[in-house]
Design a protein around this motif. Structure first.
Motif, PDB file in Angstrom:
ATOM      1  N   PHE A  17       1.144  -1.049  -0.070  1.00 42.06           N
ATOM      2  CA  PHE A  17      -0.013  -0.040  -0.027  1.00 42.06           C
ATOM      3  C   PHE A  17       0.792   1.226  -0.077  1.00 42.06           C
ATOM      4  O   PHE A  17       2.183   1.207   0.532  1.00 42.06           O
ATOM      5  N   LEU A  18       0.418   2.368  -0.709  1.00 43.72           N
ATOM      6  CA  LEU A  18       0.974   3.627  -0.547  1.00 43.72           C
ATOM      7  C   LEU A  18       0.409   4.460   0.640  1.00 43.72           C
ATOM      8  O   LEU A  18      -0.733   4.104   1.000  1.00 43.72           O
ATOM      9  N   SER A  19       1.204   5.185   1.152  1.00 44.24           N
ATOM     10  CA  SER A  19       0.916   5.926   2.343  1.00 44.24           C
ATOM     11  C   SER A  19       0.272   7.150   2.087  1.00 44.24           C
ATOM     12  O   SER A  19       0.794   8.324   2.364  1.00 44.24           O
ATOM     13  N   GLN A  20      -0.918   7.242   1.292  1.00 45.76           N
ATOM     14  CA  GLN A  20      -1.244   8.336   0.760  1.00 45.76           C
ATOM     15  C   GLN A  20      -2.941   8.216   0.526  1.00 45.76           C
ATOM     16  O   GLN A  20      -3.291   6.996   0.330  1.00 45.76           O
ATOM     17  N   PHE A  21      -3.547   9.162   0.257  1.00 50.64           N
ATOM     18  CA  PHE A  21      -4.976   9.146  -0.131  1.00 50.64           C
ATOM     19  C   PHE A  21      -5.215   9.202  -1.548  1.00 50.64           C
ATOM     20  O   PHE A  21      -6.307   8.930  -2.187  1.00 50.64           O
ATOM     21  N   ALA A  68      -1.651  11.358   6.448  1.00 46.24           N
ATOM     22  CA  ALA A  68      -0.699  10.406   7.083  1.00 46.24           C
ATOM     23  C   ALA A  68       0.543  11.282   7.837  1.00 46.24           C
ATOM     24  O   ALA A  68       0.975  12.062   7.224  1.00 46.24           O
ATOM     25  N   ILE A  69       0.889  10.765   9.036  1.00 42.80           N
ATOM     26  CA  ILE A  69       2.268  11.638   9.448  1.00 42.80           C
ATOM     27  C   ILE A  69       3.393  10.667   9.434  1.00 42.80           C
ATOM     28  O   ILE A  69       3.372   9.486   9.627  1.00 42.80           O
ATOM     29  N   GLY A  70       3.924  11.402   8.528  1.00 40.11           N
ATOM     30  CA  GLY A  70       5.228  10.710   7.940  1.00 40.11           C
ATOM     31  C   GLY A  70       4.725   9.350   6.904  1.00 40.11           C
ATOM     32  O   GLY A  70       3.712   9.760   6.565  1.00 40.11           O
ATOM     33  N   ARG A  71       5.584   8.667   6.519  1.00 36.22           N
ATOM     34  CA  ARG A  71       5.384   7.780   5.242  1.00 36.22           C
ATOM     35  C   ARG A  71       6.034   6.457   5.602  1.00 36.22           C
ATOM     36  O   ARG A  71       7.117   6.458   6.210  1.00 36.22           O
ATOM     37  N   LEU A  72       5.504   5.443   4.790  1.00 36.52           N
ATOM     38  CA  LEU A  72       6.181   3.989   4.850  1.00 36.52           C
ATOM     39  C   LEU A  72       6.159   3.703   3.346  1.00 36.52           C
ATOM     40  O   LEU A  72       5.056   3.903   2.911  1.00 36.52           O
TER      41      LEU A  72
END
Length: 198
Positions: free
Chosen positions: A19-23, A48-52
């Motif tokens: 999954f991407l850490s975005q909407f 998201a706070i920060g990302r993976l």
């Protein structure tokens, strides 16, 4: 909602592998990707706070409060990762990671800040993931706990590669006082009121 007072929403998420850490997608290339927004009905304005990165898993905080995002990203809050690396990591390599290593960042070089690195004696109890990781028949692997309070793009992966031990699996297990615990991939827990990180 009280008159004149904004009630913010906070969520604790176990971001799954892939999954991407975005909407929203930023490009046509990403239109077929799985997005964070597909995991739950998040409040309008959630971020998201920060990302993976796509191949990384674990704890991700989502909030409608930009001040909390700035606080976490401002290097005041520890983030702990369980990292499986290719090879039996040496104490020398661990020492280099702890002191800081040079990685590529934004087209230049960046020296990472000192961090805490611990070689785990046992394999951590983590959920399986859909894409299989090679097993020890193809050579030894090591599990580490790496705790840092910065978060450059793909930093942990770049750090382990810099000392000769590429990352095979990366799972964030803690942000400040908030832990992944027994959450499972795709779990989303809404947290009411204040989000206590320290």
């Amino acid at each position: 909602m009280l008159l004149g007072k904004v009630i913010h929403k906070h969520y604790i998420v176990f971001k799954p592998y892939g999954f991407l850490s975005q909407f929203q997608t930023n490009s046509r290339q990403q239109q077929s990707k799985k997005l964070l927004g597909g995991l739950a009905d998040f409040s309008k304005g959630a971020m998201a706070i920060g990302r993976l990165d796509e191949k990384s898993e674990g704890l991700l905080l989502v909030t409608t409060d930009g001040k909390i995002s700035d606080f976490v990203n401002g290097q005041k809050v520890d983030k702990e990762y369980y990292v499986q690396v290719d090879g039996d990591m040496s104490s020398d390599a661990i020492g280099r990671l702890e002191k800081g290593v040079e990685i590529g960042f934004n087209g230049g070089k960046y020296l990472t800040k000192p961090c805490k690195v611990l070689k785990l004696s046992d394999v951590p109890d983590l959920p399986g993931r859909p894409k299989k990781i090679r097993d020890d028949r193809h050579g030894p692997t090591s599990w580490l706990s790496i705790t840092l309070n910065e978060g450059k793009f793909r930093q942990v992966r770049k750090m382990t590669s810099a000392v000769g031990f590429p990352t095979l699996r990366l799972v964030r297990v803690r942000i400040g006082k908030i832990k992944l615990g027994k959450m499972q991939p795709s779990d989303v827990v809404e947290v009411g009121g204040f989000l206590d990180l320290l």
